[in-house]
Design a protein around this motif. Structure first.
Motif, mmCIF file in Angstrom:
data_model
loop_
_atom_site.group_PDB
_atom_site.id
_atom_site.type_symbol
_atom_site.label_atom_id
_atom_site.label_comp_id
_atom_site.label_asym_id
_atom_site.label_seq_id
_atom_site.Cartn_x
_atom_site.Cartn_y
_atom_site.Cartn_z
ATOM 1 N N ASP A 127 0.838 -1.208 0.000
ATOM 2 C CA ASP A 127 0.000 0.000 0.000
ATOM 3 C C ASP A 127 0.871 1.256 0.000
ATOM 4 O O ASP A 127 0.593 2.226 -0.731
ATOM 5 C CB ASP A 127 -0.919 0.024 1.224
ATOM 6 N N ALA A 128 1.919 1.239 0.829
ATOM 7 C CA ALA A 128 2.815 2.403 0.902
ATOM 8 C C ALA A 128 3.543 2.617 -0.414
ATOM 9 O O ALA A 128 3.723 3.767 -0.860
ATOM 10 C CB ALA A 128 3.813 2.200 2.043
ATOM 11 N N MET A 129 3.962 1.538 -1.058
ATOM 12 C CA MET A 129 4.630 1.652 -2.356
ATOM 13 C C MET A 129 3.684 2.216 -3.400
ATOM 14 O O MET A 129 4.047 3.100 -4.186
ATOM 15 C CB MET A 129 5.138 0.278 -2.798
ATOM 16 N N GLU A 130 2.442 1.720 -3.406
ATOM 17 C CA GLU A 130 1.463 2.187 -4.396
ATOM 18 C C GLU A 130 1.136 3.659 -4.177
ATOM 19 O O GLU A 130 1.010 4.438 -5.136
ATOM 20 C CB GLU A 130 0.195 1.341 -4.308
ATOM 21 N N LYS A 131 1.025 4.068 -2.927
ATOM 22 C CA LYS A 131 0.727 5.469 -2.610
ATOM 23 C C LYS A 131 1.882 6.378 -3.026
ATOM 24 O O LYS A 131 1.662 7.470 -3.569
ATOM 25 C CB LYS A 131 0.466 5.618 -1.110
ATOM 26 N N ALA A 132 3.108 5.935 -2.783
ATOM 27 C CA ALA A 132 4.274 6.742 -3.158
ATOM 28 C C ALA A 132 4.432 6.814 -4.664
ATOM 29 O O ALA A 132 4.870 7.832 -5.207
ATOM 30 C CB ALA A 132 5.535 6.150 -2.522
ATOM 31 N N GLY A 133 4.055 5.758 -5.344
ATOM 32 C CA GLY A 133 4.186 5.719 -6.785
ATOM 33 C C GLY A 133 5.591 5.382 -7.225
ATOM 34 O O GLY A 133 6.552 5.559 -6.482
ATOM 35 N N PRO A 134 5.713 4.870 -8.458
ATOM 36 C CA PRO A 134 7.033 4.478 -8.954
ATOM 37 C C PRO A 134 7.863 5.705 -9.348
ATOM 38 O O PRO A 134 7.287 6.777 -9.603
ATOM 39 C CB PRO A 134 6.688 3.640 -10.191
ATOM 40 N N VAL A 136 10.574 3.134 -7.006
ATOM 41 C CA VAL A 136 10.972 3.001 -5.605
ATOM 42 C C VAL A 136 12.162 2.050 -5.527
ATOM 43 O O VAL A 136 12.425 1.282 -6.463
ATOM 44 C CB VAL A 136 9.825 2.459 -4.715
ATOM 45 N N ASP A 137 12.860 2.086 -4.419
ATOM 46 C CA ASP A 137 13.913 1.112 -4.142
ATOM 47 C C ASP A 137 13.273 -0.034 -3.380
ATOM 48 O O ASP A 137 12.836 0.142 -2.233
ATOM 49 C CB ASP A 137 15.033 1.750 -3.325
ATOM 50 N N LEU A 138 13.211 -1.195 -3.993
ATOM 51 C CA LEU A 138 12.541 -2.335 -3.379
ATOM 52 C C LEU A 138 13.220 -2.757 -2.074
ATOM 53 O O LEU A 138 12.551 -3.228 -1.159
ATOM 54 C CB LEU A 138 12.520 -3.518 -4.349
ATOM 55 N N VAL A 139 14.522 -2.559 -1.966
ATOM 56 C CA VAL A 139 15.242 -2.994 -0.769
ATOM 57 C C VAL A 139 14.731 -2.250 0.461
ATOM 58 O O VAL A 139 14.361 -2.856 1.468
ATOM 59 C CB VAL A 139 16.757 -2.788 -0.940
ATOM 60 N N SER A 140 14.704 -0.911 0.389
ATOM 61 C CA SER A 140 14.299 -0.124 1.556
ATOM 62 C C SER A 140 12.793 -0.086 1.738
ATOM 63 O O SER A 140 12.302 0.007 2.866
ATOM 64 C CB SER A 140 14.849 1.304 1.432
ATOM 65 N N ALA A 141 12.030 -0.180 0.650
ATOM 66 C CA ALA A 141 10.578 -0.056 0.744
ATOM 67 C C ALA A 141 9.876 -1.367 1.070
ATOM 68 O O ALA A 141 8.759 -1.358 1.596
ATOM 69 C CB ALA A 141 10.023 0.496 -0.578
ATOM 70 N N PHE A 142 10.514 -2.489 0.794
ATOM 71 C CA PHE A 142 9.803 -3.765 0.870
ATOM 72 C C PHE A 142 10.646 -4.900 1.458
ATOM 73 O O PHE A 142 10.242 -5.549 2.425
ATOM 74 C CB PHE A 142 9.358 -4.148 -0.547
ATOM 75 N N ALA A 143 11.831 -5.121 0.896
ATOM 76 C CA ALA A 143 12.610 -6.309 1.265
ATOM 77 C C ALA A 143 13.126 -6.269 2.689
ATOM 78 O O ALA A 143 13.135 -7.293 3.383
ATOM 79 C CB ALA A 143 13.771 -6.498 0.284
ATOM 80 N N LYS A 144 13.575 -5.110 3.161
ATOM 81 C CA LYS A 144 14.073 -5.016 4.533
ATOM 82 C C LYS A 144 12.967 -4.920 5.582
ATOM 83 O O LYS A 144 13.044 -5.589 6.628
ATOM 84 C CB LYS A 144 15.027 -3.828 4.670
ATOM 85 N N PRO A 145 11.935 -4.105 5.377
ATOM 86 C CA PRO A 145 10.933 -3.942 6.448
ATOM 87 C C PRO A 145 10.208 -5.221 6.840
ATOM 88 O O PRO A 145 9.946 -5.429 8.029
ATOM 89 C CB PRO A 145 9.964 -2.912 5.859
ATOM 90 N N ILE A 146 9.871 -6.081 5.888
ATOM 91 C CA ILE A 146 9.046 -7.251 6.210
ATOM 92 C C ILE A 146 9.754 -8.192 7.192
ATOM 93 O O ILE A 146 9.216 -8.476 8.272
ATOM 94 C CB ILE A 146 8.612 -7.988 4.925
ATOM 95 N N PRO A 147 10.964 -8.689 6.888
ATOM 96 C CA PRO A 147 11.610 -9.574 7.877
ATOM 97 C C PRO A 147 12.040 -8.852 9.140
ATOM 98 O O PRO A 147 12.077 -9.466 10.214
ATOM 99 C CB PRO A 147 12.817 -10.134 7.110
ATOM 100 N N THR A 148 12.357 -7.556 9.028
ATOM 101 C CA THR A 148 12.737 -6.809 10.227
ATOM 102 C C THR A 148 11.577 -6.745 11.209
ATOM 103 O O THR A 148 11.731 -7.019 12.405
ATOM 104 C CB THR A 148 13.181 -5.383 9.867
ATOM 105 N N ILE A 149 10.400 -6.378 10.722
ATOM 106 C CA ILE A 149 9.228 -6.285 11.596
ATOM 107 C C ILE A 149 8.904 -7.648 12.196
ATOM 108 O O ILE A 149 8.636 -7.768 13.401
ATOM 109 C CB ILE A 149 8.021 -5.720 10.817
ATOM 110 N N MET A 150 8.965 -8.699 11.373
ATOM 111 C CA MET A 150 8.599 -10.031 11.857
ATOM 112 C C MET A 150 9.536 -10.519 12.953
ATOM 113 O O MET A 150 9.086 -10.957 14.017
ATOM 114 C CB MET A 150 8.588 -11.025 10.695
#
Length: 393
Positions: A127-134, A136-150
């Motif tokens: 949702d945050a990626m879609e709102k920001a629009g293209p 984006v850097d997938l590493v900082s926007a998606f790949a790192k946050p998911i396992p970090t939060i978990m």
């Protein structure tokens, strides 16, 4: 004992340009000469390099080879023992003492029960990626946050501390920081975890670290275990998500197979990429490997990536084939040190990758593939430093 053996002058420093998913060419060449080669450690000490699947698996299961940090024989210096709790670099019985209380807390069933939470976190990031629009850097926007939060939620790291914690782990696992910076990040992390353990003892919450305070483990041991779990739970999956997306975008014909059978597809990505690329073992006694004498005290490097690209085990191993029938890759290791969090990693990868490519079916690189910056081979875990992506908004 046979004396005919290939020699690799030193461990390779980089992968071949334009081939980010293949092992470094020196390793692939060594494998063509046989499953084991001689080579010289970076500090001049002679050693052995194992690149074959069967031989790598055999060493991992052989108690005559030690994983102890203080036994590494790679140069003219002494390596201190692993700190209390960091059981990845310990043998039995110390390893089992730390791992045993964690096993029932990382069961397949318990990790699968976390699927809904992984789905929620993934949807929030998308949702945050879609709102920001293209782009984006997938590493900082998606790949790192998911396992970090978990992993932080599992261990009870407060939400407001996660960004700082992620940055510290990036520093001492990224392979680029200077010694002073490494020591500072490691010290800050250890100090924080010590305070966290004491807080959990005083006021337990609903998390694994709080549960472990009800065992006979000391604060120092819990601190070491927490560091190991946080670093391993974050860095490996984060790099698998980003490098896995890169691989899929470079092999778009394979994406349909991801949606057809996500679990099988993830196993192939784990084999193909093998981001935890090498580990070391030291012979506790003289051992024969493939007809060669490995003398007691010699340190052997195991190339997981090359083992998982062994044509004697896998047909066309250099080709990403998401519907491949699998026969046991080594991306999570093997034997008593096999990755404790592998089921959580599988859940995160399956949920996140399928959701990402379902939400953005036109996803593609925002730069030429040759401009994607890779992590250095000196990093503990291989991956990309950033992955600029775009899609049709």
């Amino acid at each position: 004992m046979s004396e005919s053996v290939h020699t690799v002058p030193a461990m390779p420093a980089a992968r071949r340009a334009g081939c980010p998913f293949d092992p470094p060419p020196e390793l692939s060449d060594a494998q063509r000469h046989g499953p084991i080669s001689r080579f010289t450690h970076s500090h001049g000490r002679p050693g052995w390099l194992v690149t074959g699947y069967d031989l790598t698996r055999a060493v991992l299961a052989d108690p005559r080879f030690s994983t102890r940090k203080d036994l590494l024989n790679v140069g003219d210096f002494r390596v201190p023992p692993a700190p209390p709790g960091e059981f990845l670099l310990m043998d039995e019985p110390d390893h089992g003492r730390y791992r045993k209380p964690l096993i029932r807390r990382f069961t397949v069933r318990r990790m699968r029960l976390l699927t809904a939470r992984v789905e929620q976190i993934t949807a929030e990031r998308l949702d945050a990626m879609e709102k920001a629009g293209p782009p984006v850097d997938l590493v900082s926007a998606f790949a790192k946050p998911i396992p970090t939060i978990m992993i932080c939620e599992l261990l009870g790291v407060p939400y407001e501390d996660r960004d700082a914690f992620q940055e510290q782990i990036d520093t001492f696992m990224g392979g680029e920081a200077g010694m002073e910076e490494l020591i500072a990040a490691y010290t800050a992390t250890q100090t924080y975890l010590g305070e966290l353990v004491r807080a959990k003892r005083a006021h337990p919450t609903d998390d694994i670290l709080s549960e472990l305070t009800d065992t006979d483990l000391t604060d120092e041991e819990l601190q070491g275990m927490a560091l190991l779990l946080l670093a391993a739970g974050f860095d490996t999956t984060a790099n698998m998500l980003s490098l896995g997306t890169f691989a899929l975008l470079e092999n778009p014909a394979q994406i349909a197979a991801l949606h057809t059978d996500p679990a099988r597809a993830v196993e192939e990505l784990l084999r193909y990429l093998s981001v935890a690329k090498t580990f070391m073992r030291t012979a506790l006694e003289d051992v024969s490997l493939d007809g060669h004498l490995i003398e007691a005290g010699t340190t052997v490097v195991l190339s997981y990536h090359t083992a998982n690209h062994d044509p004697a085990r896998f047909d066309s191993p250099g080709t990403l084939t998401l519907d491949r029938e699998h026969h046991g890759h080594l991306a999570f290791g093997h034997g008593i040190h096999q990755c404790l969090g592998q089921q959580l990693a599988r859940v995160e990868l399956t949920v996140a990758l399928t959701a990402l490519l379902s939400r953005f079916p036109t996803l593609r690189l925002a730069v030429p593939a040759t401009e994607v910056v890779l992590r250095p081979e000196t990093a503990d875990i291989f991956g990309v430093k950033s992955l600029p992506i775009t899609w049709d908004a």
